[in-house]
Design an enzyme around this catalytic site. Structure first.
Site, PDB file in Angstrom:
ATOM      1  N   GLU A 120      30.435  11.089  29.391  1.00 17.43           N
ATOM      2  CA  GLU A 120      29.573  10.235  30.213  1.00 17.43           C
ATOM      3  C   GLU A 120      28.277  10.068  29.436  1.00 17.43           C
ATOM      4  O   GLU A 120      27.522  11.021  29.284  1.00 17.43           O
ATOM      5  CB  GLU A 120      29.276  10.882  31.577  1.00 17.43           C
ATOM      6  CG  GLU A 120      30.516  11.089  32.429  1.00 17.43           C
ATOM      7  CD  GLU A 120      30.216  11.733  33.787  1.00 17.43           C
ATOM      8  OE1 GLU A 120      29.033  11.823  34.158  1.00 17.43           O
ATOM      9  OE2 GLU A 120      31.177  12.144  34.453  1.00 17.43           O
ATOM     10  N   GLU A 173      32.826  18.285  35.612  1.00 17.92           N
ATOM     11  CA  GLU A 173      31.597  19.084  35.586  1.00 17.92           C
ATOM     12  C   GLU A 173      31.725  20.362  36.416  1.00 17.92           C
ATOM     13  O   GLU A 173      31.032  20.548  37.429  1.00 17.92           O
ATOM     14  CB  GLU A 173      30.402  18.233  36.038  1.00 17.92           C
ATOM     15  CG  GLU A 173      30.104  17.109  35.074  1.00 17.92           C
ATOM     16  CD  GLU A 173      28.769  16.420  35.344  1.00 17.92           C
ATOM     17  OE1 GLU A 173      28.255  16.496  36.468  1.00 17.92           O
ATOM     18  OE2 GLU A 173      28.227  15.802  34.396  1.00 17.92           O
TER      19      GLU A 173
HETATM   20  C1  GAL Z   1      27.439  13.195  36.384  1.00 21.15           C
HETATM   21  C2  GAL Z   1      28.758  13.165  37.129  1.00 21.15           C
HETATM   22  C3  GAL Z   1      29.139  11.747  37.485  1.00 21.15           C
HETATM   23  C4  GAL Z   1      27.968  11.023  38.086  1.00 21.15           C
HETATM   24  C5  GAL Z   1      26.817  11.060  37.113  1.00 21.15           C
HETATM   25  C6  GAL Z   1      25.600  10.304  37.591  1.00 21.15           C
HETATM   26  O1  GAL Z   1      26.872  14.467  36.426  1.00 21.15           O
HETATM   27  O2  GAL Z   1      29.786  13.737  36.366  1.00 21.15           O
HETATM   28  O3  GAL Z   1      30.226  11.779  38.384  1.00 21.15           O
HETATM   29  O4  GAL Z   1      27.619  11.654  39.295  1.00 21.15           O
HETATM   30  O5  GAL Z   1      26.452  12.396  36.917  1.00 21.15           O
HETATM   31  O6  GAL Z   1      24.579  10.348  36.609  1.00 21.15           O
END
Ligand code: GAL
Ligand code: ZN
Length: 681
Positions: free
Chosen positions: A322, A145
């Site tokens: 994710e 990110e």
């Molecule tokens: C994302 C990040 C992850 C984790 C996640 C939690 O933005 O890439 O490492 O922090 O959020 O929702």
């Protein structure tokens, strides 16, 4: 080996090693095929400069591979370890207030710090050499990110010096820079490069041309830092893919530029989080909100992000690296989700063009910042709702796989550009408007009409689209106008939004009548533009919609070849056109000189879509999203009630049962219908 479909973000370093084989076996049982590892594990992988510890990660990779899982490795650069920061404190970034940010969370680095480039080269080269020949490792995620937590722009001395170099390359001479920035204003003229600083701590607003170049420079710095890693991975690991994970409407980086050198893009989808944090900024205060289920997020916001992300590489399939799979921890309420939601999100990802969906995260963590974030397993290792949903989805995987590689069927493109975003939001003129809000208004109206959209860069190939909507071409030149004119001449329909062509690429107002370089194309001239306070509205002539009004922003247009589609019926602009249509070659250019409210957009689309030959695959009620990808139509119901959709195609069958469906299709609450087209329409 089958290509990855569903996967999980796993942090073996958070758990005792005895647990790893159990986790790996459970992943296989849930039907997972890919695991992302190591993106925050630098302190465990390099314990002192040059002291690499691959053994633990080798063992984790081997265990997972033995269960048939493929591995994506993250380069661990979002988290430089304490020993590195101690040796080179100038790696820590400086914020816009001039304060150095501290060690103790993540993303604590400056992408222009020479010591960080060196350390990055060392860890990435060592990791690439170690894993390039490992058959379980299929690809790389670079960093994590980029830009998150307000880290796209660093105001340290390394960055200030690099900025001056960047400006010197761009402008050559200070005379050229002074002119491009309008530096004569308020005696801002520079006569020595050393006088130029990042725009920070100025007494009042800094010069917007200076700021725009600073934003571009900062974005280029992150892209160059990413490229440093790509070059190493390409050299050592030619057989493994390279991606990074983007963040939907995150505005601080030019995501088109960041995406260009990657094999494909991936992004991180947190529907309830985005609905809570970014959603409000995308709607006008009085816009109707969709009556969707409370735990699904806002499907119009998620859908906008999907279409924006897919467009980063011109509509090619992507990954969700994710995917939210339970409650999160970083928004305002973080609602618990109910059974069926993870499945609905997964199908939304696939319908919108994802080839793989990777869930965040395997198991809820007992430590540190994300203790309240859920995982597929609970803290105590019992399966949580996300894991149970995966078991239920195992039988659906063959249908999921059948869209792999196919394009989303989009006949409409929306053009986006990050320099336009920056320039527009630096001087919005009316606090009710922002760049994303402007694009989202058009996007949401198209989505409600059942029309899939690619959000693409303004230099993308537009020839595949019947209708191109460009709400915010704020910075324009003749070359851009020429490309869009060619698109229209060849038969396309183009819609330009309010404030198009207002400025030059260096953020000065054009010296030509508006819409500047687009005036020949639109066949209309902006005679006046009015920012309207809340409660003030100008009437519009539309025989079918006497209630139609211009609010927020209104431009009055005179005609130079175009015809009026809507005209102001009262107010200061009465008698001037608000929306025009100009026939050019075999196509048409439409100019909308008003802020697109829900009502004006409905009226415009009812006229535009049939004229441009765009037919939605299905008509569905609010809260039900329609996609066509390859030979499949997806109907996703985000509401708590049964919904009926009306198909515009003949001969479709339910993809799960094979049974032929009629024209009216019912979708249960928080459920999906996947239909296979039996004949081309
Ligand atoms: C994302 C990040 C992850 C984790 C996640 C939690 O933005 O890439 O490492 O922090 O959020 O929702
Ligand atoms: Zn810096």
């Amino acid at each position: 080996m089958r290509s990855p479909l569903l996967g999980v973000d796993y942090y073996p370093e958070h758990w005792p090693e005895e647990r790893w084989p159990v986790d790996a076996a459970m992943m296989r049982e849930a039907g997972l095929s890919v695991v992302r590892l190591a993106e925050f594990a630098w302190a465990r992988l390099e314990t002192a400069e040059g002291q690499y510890q691959w053994e633990w990660l080798d063992r984790a990779v081997a265990l997972l591979a033995a269960e048939g899982l493929q591995i994506v490795l993250g380069t661990p650069t979002p988290t430089p370890p304490a020993w590195l920061i101690q040796a080179h404190p100038d790696i820590l970034p400086v914020d816009a207030e001039g304060r150095r940010r501290n060690f103790g969370s993540r993303r604590h680095y400056c992408s222009n710090a020479p010591a960080y480039h060196k350390a990055t080269r060392q860890i990435v080269t060592a990791m690439a050499q170690h894993y390039c020949d490992n058959p379980a490792v299929v690809g790389w995620q670079i960093d994590n990110e980029f830009g998150c937590h307000d880290t796209a722009r660093c105001y340290c001395d390394h960055c200030a010096a690099a900025f001056r170099e960047w400006l010197r390359r761009k402008y050559g001479t200070l005379d050229a820079l002074n002119e491009a920035w309008g530096a004569v204003f308020w005696s801002q003229t520079y006569d020595d490069w050393a006088q130029i600083a990042p725009p920070m701590l100025t007494v009042t607003q800094a010069n917007p041309s200076h700021v725009l170049d600073w934003y571009r420079f900062s974005s280029d710095s992150v892209a160059a830092y990413q490229q440093l890693q790509i070059d190493i991975l390409r050299q050592h690991c030619p057989g493994q893919f390279i991606t990074t994970n983007f963040m939907g409407t995150f505005p601080d980086l030019d995501s088109y530029r960041m995406a260009a050198p990657l094999d494909f893009i991936s992004w991180d989808s947190y529907p309830t989080g985005y609905a809570e944090s970014s959603g409000p900024a995308l709607y006008m205060a009085d816009d109707p909100r969709p009556a969707v289920a409370y735990d699904v997020g806002d499907p119009y916001v998620t859908g906008f992000c999907h279409d924006l992300m897919r467009g980063l590489k011109a509509g090619a399939p992507f990954w969700v690296m994710e995917q939210q799979a339970g409650h999160i921890n970083w928004a305002s309420v973080n609602p618990a989700i109910r059974p069926g939601t993870v499945r609905l999100w997964t199908w939304h990802d696939l319908a919108a063009g994802a080839d793989a969906v990777v869930y965040f995260r395997w198991r809820a963590c007992r430590y540190a910042q994300e203790q309240y974030h859920s995982g597929l397993l609970r803290h105590d290792a019992a399966p949580d709702l996300g894991y149970r949903e995966l078991l239920g989805m195992k039988d659906e995987q063959p249908v999921m796989r059948s869209v792999e590689g196919a394009r989303v069927w989009a006949e409409v493109a929306l053009l986006a550009d990050y320099s336009d975003l920056w320039a527009f939001d630096l001087q919005p003129h009316n606090c009710a408007v922002t760049y994303w809000r402007h694009l989202f208004a058009y996007h949401a109206a198209l989505t409600r009409a059942g029309v899939p959209v690619d959000v693409v860069a303004k230099d993308a190939d537009l020839s595949r689209y019947r209708l191109v909507i460009a709400p915010g071409l704020h910075l324009a030149d003749d070359a851009l106008a020429g490309r869009l004119t060619a698109y229209v001449q060849a038969g396309g329909w183009l819609v330009l939004g309010a404030r198009s062509g207002f400025k030059t690429p260096t953020n000065l107002v054009t010296d030509r009548p508006l819409p500047g370089p687009f005036r020949n194309l639109t066949g209309a001239t902006v005679e006046a533009w009015h920012s309207l306070p809340p409660g003030i509205a100008y009437g519009l002539t539309d025989p079918g919609r006497p209630d139609l009004k211009a609010t927020v922003w209104a431009e009055g247009l005179s005609l130079d070849g175009a015809r009026a589609v809507l005209t102001y019926s009262d107010g200061l602009l009465a008698g001037l056109a608000a929306v025009t249509q100009h026939a050019v070659g075999r196509g048409h250019a439409v100019y909308t000189g008003l802020w697109p409210t829900t009502a004006t957009l409905e009226s415009l689309l009812r006229w535009l879509l049939p004229n441009a030959g765009v037919e939605p695959a299905a008509l569905a009620p609010a809260g039900v999203l329609v996609y066509r990808r390859g030979d499949f139509i997806f109907l996703l119901n985000f509401t708590d009630a049964n919904a009926s959709a009306w198909l515009n195609v003949r001969d479709a069958a339910d993809a799960f049962t094979g049974l032929v469906v009629g024209r009216e299709v019912t979708v249960p609450p928080r459920d999906v219908r996947v239909l296979r087209l039996l004949a081309a329409r």
